[in-house]
Design an enzyme around this catalytic site. Structure first.
Site, PDB file in Angstrom:
ATOM      1  N   ASN A 141       0.869  -1.178   0.000  1.00  0.00           N
ATOM      2  CA  ASN A 141       0.000   0.000   0.000  1.00  0.00           C
ATOM      3  C   ASN A 141       0.906   1.228   0.000  1.00  0.00           C
ATOM      4  O   ASN A 141       1.504   1.553   1.021  1.00  0.00           O
ATOM      5  CB  ASN A 141      -0.879  -0.029   1.270  1.00  0.00           C
ATOM      6  N   LYS A 155       0.063   4.229  -0.303  1.00  0.00           N
ATOM      7  CA  LYS A 155      -0.610   5.411   0.268  1.00  0.00           C
ATOM      8  C   LYS A 155      -0.379   6.625  -0.661  1.00  0.00           C
ATOM      9  O   LYS A 155      -0.327   6.452  -1.868  1.00  0.00           O
ATOM     10  CB  LYS A 155      -0.131   5.675   1.701  1.00  0.00           C
ATOM     11  N   HIS A 178      -9.594   0.864   4.786  1.00  0.00           N
ATOM     12  CA  HIS A 178      -8.329   1.075   5.512  1.00  0.00           C
ATOM     13  C   HIS A 178      -8.609   1.981   6.723  1.00  0.00           C
ATOM     14  O   HIS A 178      -9.415   2.908   6.634  1.00  0.00           O
ATOM     15  CB  HIS A 178      -7.292   1.720   4.580  1.00  0.00           C
ATOM     16  N   GLU A 231      -7.035   4.367   7.932  1.00  0.00           N
ATOM     17  CA  GLU A 231      -6.814   5.797   7.704  1.00  0.00           C
ATOM     18  C   GLU A 231      -8.058   6.429   7.078  1.00  0.00           C
ATOM     19  O   GLU A 231      -8.389   7.581   7.336  1.00  0.00           O
ATOM     20  CB  GLU A 231      -5.564   6.004   6.828  1.00  0.00           C
ATOM     21  N   GLU A 256      -5.346  -5.235  10.534  1.00  0.00           N
ATOM     22  CA  GLU A 256      -4.350  -4.181  10.741  1.00  0.00           C
ATOM     23  C   GLU A 256      -4.654  -3.448  12.040  1.00  0.00           C
ATOM     24  O   GLU A 256      -5.468  -2.515  12.048  1.00  0.00           O
ATOM     25  CB  GLU A 256      -4.411  -3.179   9.579  1.00  0.00           C
ATOM     26  N   GLY A 302       2.462   1.989  10.832  1.00  0.00           N
ATOM     27  CA  GLY A 302       3.442   3.071  10.718  1.00  0.00           C
ATOM     28  C   GLY A 302       4.130   3.423  12.029  1.00  0.00           C
ATOM     29  O   GLY A 302       4.802   4.445  12.129  1.00  0.00           O
ATOM     30  N   SER A 325       3.403  -2.343  10.302  1.00  0.00           N
ATOM     31  CA  SER A 325       4.849  -2.361  10.573  1.00  0.00           C
ATOM     32  C   SER A 325       5.539  -3.666  10.189  1.00  0.00           C
ATOM     33  O   SER A 325       6.494  -4.095  10.859  1.00  0.00           O
ATOM     34  CB  SER A 325       5.129  -2.022  12.047  1.00  0.00           C
TER      35      SER A 325
END
Ligand code: PEP
Length: 247
Positions: free
Chosen positions: A11, A13, A95, A97, A165, A171, A210
Site C-alpha cells: 500500500n 498510500k 483502511h 486511515e 491491521e 506506521g 509495521s
C-alpha cells in the site's frame, strides 16, 4: 480445508511519482515466477501507467479506495469501474486511515465491496482495533464485528482477502506478538466460515502493521496468516522483495 495462496500487497498510500515506477518494475523482476501472489496499490494516478509497466509480470496492481457508485457528482472520488478500466485487479477498502479521516463506517465499506465486485476487482477489506480498544480487552469483539459489518453476503464464492491491521501497529514500528496475531486471525477465520461456509477457506487473512524485512518471516509463519499488507516497507523494492521471500 483449502489453504489460501499467500498474498503480499503493498500500500503505497499518498507516495509515488512517475519516477517510482522503476521501483515497481524492480519488484516484478525480483519476484520472477514465485508462487506467492504479489500486488502493489499505488496512488490512483499511477495505476494505468503501472499496469502498462508491469504487463506480463506476476505483480497485480490495485487501488487504495473506491466509491460506492460507478458515476456521479462526487468531486474528487474514483469509482471501482474507473479502477478496473485503468487495469487494476485489486482494491484496498476500509483502511483505518479512511475509516478515521473520512468517517467510513462498516456499512459504507460493505457498499464499496459491492462496487468492487460489480467490476471484477478483488477487495482487500481492512479491519483492526485501536490501542484503547485493545487495552480495554475489546480487540476480538471489535474486529469480528467489523468483519460481519464490512463483508456483504455477495462475497460468497468470490475472490477476496481480509487484512487485520491493528491501528496502533500501522506506521509505528510496533507489532502484536504471534499469539496475539493468531488469536485475532483465528477469530476472523471462524467468522468467515460462519458467514460464507467453506467457500471462504480460499480467502487469505493478511496481517498489516509495521511489517518489515526483519520481522516478516516470524509474522508470516504465524497460524492463519495468509500474507501481508505492507505500507512503508513496500516503497523500496529491496525491502518489499525481502518480505515476499519470507513467505
Ligand atoms: C498500512 O497502512 O496498511 C500499513 C500496514 O502500513 P505500515 O506497514 O507502514 O505500518
Amino acid at each position: 480445508m483449502t489453504t489460501p495462496t499467500p498474498l503480499i500487497a503493498g500500500n503505497w498510500k499518498m507516495n509515488g511519482l512517475a519516477s517510482s515506477l522503476a521501483e515497481a518494475k524492480a519488484v516484478a523482476e525480483g519476484v520472477g515466477t514465485t508462487s506467492v501472489r504479489v500486488g502493489i496499490c499505488p496512488p490512483s494516478l499511477l495505476i494505468h501507467r503501472m499496469t502498462e509497466a508491469l504487463a506480463g509480470t506476476k505483480v497485480l496492481v490495485g487501488g487504495q479506495d473506491a466509491h460506492t457508485d460507478d458515476t456521479g457528482a462526487f468531486t474528487g472520488d474514483i469509482s471501482a469501474e474507473m479502477l478496473a478500466d485503468a487495469g487494476a485487479k485489486l482494491v484496498i477498502l476500509g483502511h483505518s486511515e479512511r475509516r478515521d479521516a473520512y468517517r467510513e463506517s462498516d456499512a459504507l465499506v460493505a457498499k464499496k465491496v459491492l462496487a468492487a465486485l460489480r467490476h471484477g476487482l478483488e477487495p482487500i477489506i481492512c479491519v483492526g482495533e485501536s490501542l484503547e480498544q485493545r487495552k480495554a480487552g475489546q480487540a476480538l469483539e471489535v474486529v469480528t464485528a467489523q468483519v460481519r459489518g464490512s463483508l456483504p453476503a455477495e462475497l460468497k464464492g468470490k475472490a477476496f482477502a481480509v487484512a487485520y491491521e491493528p491501528i496502533w501497529a500501522i506506521g509505528t514500528g510496533l507489532t502484536p506478538n504471534n499469539p496475539q496475531i493468531e488469536e485475532i486471525h483465528g477469530a476472523i477465520r471462524e467468522t468467515l466460515t460462519a458467514m460464507f461456509g467453506e467457500d471462504a477457506d480460499k480467502a487469505p487473512i493478511l496481517y498489516g502493521g509495521s511489517v518489515k524485512p526483519s520481522n516478516a518471516a516470524e509474522i508470516l509463519h504465524a497460524r492463519e496468516v495468509g500474507g501481508a499488507l505492507v505500507g512503508g516497507a513496500s516503497l523500496k523494492a529491496e525491502d518489499f522483495l525481502a518480505i515476499i521471500r519470507a513467505v
